[in-house]
Scaffold this motif. Sequence first.
Motif, mmCIF file in Angstrom:
data_model
loop_
_atom_site.group_PDB
_atom_site.id
_atom_site.type_symbol
_atom_site.label_atom_id
_atom_site.label_comp_id
_atom_site.label_asym_id
_atom_site.label_seq_id
_atom_site.Cartn_x
_atom_site.Cartn_y
_atom_site.Cartn_z
ATOM 1 N N LEU A 376 0.812 -1.217 0.000
ATOM 2 C CA LEU A 376 0.000 0.000 0.000
ATOM 3 C C LEU A 376 0.848 1.271 0.000
ATOM 4 O O LEU A 376 0.371 2.335 -0.397
ATOM 5 C CB LEU A 376 -0.918 0.011 1.220
ATOM 6 N N CYS A 379 1.046 2.693 -3.373
ATOM 7 C CA CYS A 379 -0.238 2.717 -4.085
ATOM 8 C C CYS A 379 -0.735 4.162 -4.226
ATOM 9 O O CYS A 379 -0.821 4.897 -3.239
ATOM 10 C CB CYS A 379 -1.262 1.875 -3.328
ATOM 11 N N LEU A 384 -11.075 5.459 -1.639
ATOM 12 C CA LEU A 384 -11.293 4.099 -1.167
ATOM 13 C C LEU A 384 -12.756 3.969 -0.757
ATOM 14 O O LEU A 384 -13.273 4.782 0.015
ATOM 15 C CB LEU A 384 -10.385 3.793 0.031
ATOM 16 N N PHE A 402 -5.002 0.572 6.014
ATOM 17 C CA PHE A 402 -5.274 1.376 4.817
ATOM 18 C C PHE A 402 -4.994 2.853 5.081
ATOM 19 O O PHE A 402 -4.330 3.528 4.298
ATOM 20 C CB PHE A 402 -6.732 1.192 4.374
ATOM 21 N N LYS A 405 -1.198 3.760 5.567
ATOM 22 C CA LYS A 405 -0.215 3.505 4.512
ATOM 23 C C LYS A 405 -0.577 4.100 3.157
ATOM 24 O O LYS A 405 0.292 4.198 2.284
ATOM 25 C CB LYS A 405 0.008 1.996 4.389
ATOM 26 N N LEU A 406 -1.815 4.452 2.928
ATOM 27 C CA LEU A 406 -2.189 5.062 1.644
ATOM 28 C C LEU A 406 -1.880 6.558 1.710
ATOM 29 O O LEU A 406 -2.666 7.360 2.212
ATOM 30 C CB LEU A 406 -3.668 4.811 1.344
ATOM 31 N N LEU A 409 -4.347 9.164 -0.166
ATOM 32 C CA LEU A 409 -5.779 9.030 0.093
ATOM 33 C C LEU A 409 -6.424 10.370 0.409
ATOM 34 O O LEU A 409 -5.955 11.124 1.256
ATOM 35 C CB LEU A 409 -6.002 8.056 1.248
ATOM 36 N N CYS A 440 -7.285 13.398 3.793
ATOM 37 C CA CYS A 440 -8.255 12.311 3.839
ATOM 38 C C CYS A 440 -9.533 12.711 4.593
ATOM 39 O O CYS A 440 -9.481 13.140 5.744
ATOM 40 C CB CYS A 440 -7.617 11.092 4.491
#
Length: 445
Positions: A376, A379, A384, A402, A405-406, A409, A440
């Motif tokens: 991730l 990525c 998401l 998620f 590590k994203l 995002l 996010c």
Amino acid sequence: MGRISDLPNELICHIGSFLSAKEAALTMVLSKRWRNLFTIIQKLHFDDDDDEGSGSFDVFVDGVLALPVSSRVKEFSLRLKNAHYDCINSCLCNVLKRGVLVLNLCIQVADQGGYSLPLEVFNCKTVAKMSLEHGFVIDLLPVDAFLPALKTLFLDNVRFYDFGGRCAFKTLLAASPVLEELCIYGIELERWKWSCSVSSPTLQCLTIKRRQWTHYNEDNGLDTRGLAYDFDSISLDLPGLTYLEYSDYVPKEYIIVNLSSLVEAKLHLCVDEDRTWDNRDANDFNPMNLINGFKNVQILDVSHEVMEMLYVFQEVIPLFEKLVHITVSFSNCWFSLPVLIEKSPNLNTLVINNFLHYPRQGDRLVCQCVSDYSFLLSCPVKILEITKYRGTRGELEQMKHFLEKLLCLERVVVHAWVRGEAKMKLEADFQMLPKASSKCKIEYY
């Protein structure tokens, strides 16, 4: 009648569009003005579930045959369970001469041989949309078959055969030079006698959708041992195709796959019970041509069976450089997700189309296949979406990985499967999770 005659022509035509064939014929006899206005009938429809009394279809046919020669029919719809074929065909052939644009036929038959359409259907110069449902068997098309206006074709539980070396399905596609949309429902390709090739230079949208996940054998009927005869290979030569929905058993091999224009694909592909994705050597199973055919796709929706296929063939699957939106499903393990993520360098949106985590086994809170979640970190996903979220401890642990590590995002969409206080707790738990991206935002539904 006098009051109606005072109405504008456009309104009278609209009223006339609701008349039955018999009523339209009688009305045109009563008024010369109406005769001119009703020369174009918007829709002729018969459904034997809506009409009571014996002989009702015969009355409908009499009304169609009584229409003046100059009358035109835009849409013709026929739904029948039992009727004399000669009566059906005489009515159908009459309508085909009236410039019909839309043709919907649903004729259920008890005869295992099915009902054969009159050959005139495949020589109609005006029909632009055709729907054939239930019980049709197409084994022979005229040599000069030609449907120059046909753009949309729906087939539901229709079977094709190769008659005298001429594949009826191949002939039908060749006779449709402007075909743009083809939908095949209730598919049982293994029961067809055909060239095993779907080929069209103009086709833009293709749906192949299986309803019943059982196998057939021509001699014994249902065959639970595996796929029936003549299902070793398929070719998809569709250079203009932009949308594909494909739900079926897969053959051993895809000989030709030309999907160079494909933008969006929805895939639910299974091997039959005598095969698995990872015993391909024993069964000479090779779907690589199909997988490579999706290398230009931008939007992809795959079932957990397809995810397993991608995992098995991970060493040779292509880089999906144009893939920006993917919807994935899992059975109970996430081992295939890193493979797809790493092969999608420009992925923007990831939709997980089931529960984020399944009931724990022993002391494991997350799937051991992806427990470090290092894939991730690189990525590029910005959006998401989780379609089924219950707020369990295991799901919360997954979400923690998620969000931590994203790095890119920006938006998380959560469809909660709880209400009231349970949903409020879910939202509170989310607020406590650390986020790698300051942009996010989380939305709850």
